[in-house]
Design a protein around this motif. Structure first.
Motif, PDB file in Angstrom:
ATOM      1  N   ASN A   2      43.723 103.580 -28.960  1.00  0.00           N
ATOM      2  CA  ASN A   2      44.070 102.593 -29.981  1.00  0.00           C
ATOM      3  C   ASN A   2      44.615 103.339 -31.198  1.00  0.00           C
ATOM      4  O   ASN A   2      43.979 104.258 -31.700  1.00  0.00           O
ATOM      5  N   LYS A  27      46.760 101.413 -25.829  1.00  0.00           N
ATOM      6  CA  LYS A  27      46.299 100.043 -25.599  1.00  0.00           C
ATOM      7  C   LYS A  27      46.671  99.107 -26.736  1.00  0.00           C
ATOM      8  O   LYS A  27      47.110  98.000 -26.518  1.00  0.00           O
ATOM      9  N   ARG A  28      46.400  99.539 -27.960  1.00  0.00           N
ATOM     10  CA  ARG A  28      46.623  98.679 -29.122  1.00  0.00           C
ATOM     11  C   ARG A  28      47.307  99.469 -30.214  1.00  0.00           C
ATOM     12  O   ARG A  28      46.995 100.625 -30.438  1.00  0.00           O
ATOM     13  N   ILE A  47      39.556 102.445 -33.664  1.00  0.00           N
ATOM     14  CA  ILE A  47      40.797 103.211 -33.724  1.00  0.00           C
ATOM     15  C   ILE A  47      40.507 104.641 -33.268  1.00  0.00           C
ATOM     16  O   ILE A  47      39.519 105.249 -33.668  1.00  0.00           O
TER      17      ILE A  47
END
Length: 157
Positions: A2, A27-28, A47
């Motif tokens: 992330n 992923k993000r 994160i």
């Protein structure tokens, strides 16, 4: 992984997001406009890595790096800036940045640096490293000489 992009210029932030989202291992991708907003996002999200600009309003990237590394020491921080300034690089590294790239880097270099940083590497732009390493070595040399003099005095007493 992330990733959080911290960049005050919207068009740059969007471009970075598009590049990162093409990588299947990411992923993000979250976004923040300044260091203060980045800290709020860190409190809300999980994160793994932060892409951090240096010069931003409200809270700059160096101060945000200091705060993030003190609260989330496991998070990797990759400084991404237009400024090939050795003082910025030294400050960023001093506060825990794990990597330092220039915004002139292409997509492959950026993605390679993200992966390297995430895996524990320390990618630093060659131009920046050429300026920073001599200054860091000079500081280490001064510190060693000072330490050596102190040890000699202690042994003489």
């Amino acid at each position: 992984m992330n990733v959080l992009i911290v960049e005050d210029q919207s068009i740059v932030r969007q471009g970075l997001k598009l590049m990162l989202e093409q990588d299947s291992q990411i992923k993000r991708v979250a976004e923040a406009e300044n260091g203060e907003e980045a800290i709020k996002k860190m409190e809300e999200l999980v994160i793994d890595l932060v892409l951090m600009d240096i010069r931003m309003p409200v809270m700059n990237g160096i101060e945000a790096t200091r705060v993030i590394k003190s609260r989330w020491p496991h998070v990797k921080i990759l400084m991404l800036t237009t400024f090939n300034d050795d003082e910025y690089a030294i400050q960023a590294l001093k506060y825990g940045a794990n990597a330092f790239l220039l915004k002139t880097s292409d997509q492959k270099v950026l993605l390679d640096a993200v992966h390297s940083c995430f895996q524990g590497g320390m990618p630093i732009n060659e131009e920046v490293a050429a300026k920073v390493m001599p200054r860091l070595l000079q500081r280490v040399d001064k510190s060693l000489k000072s330490h050596s003099r102190l040890v000699s005095r202690i042994l003489q007493d």
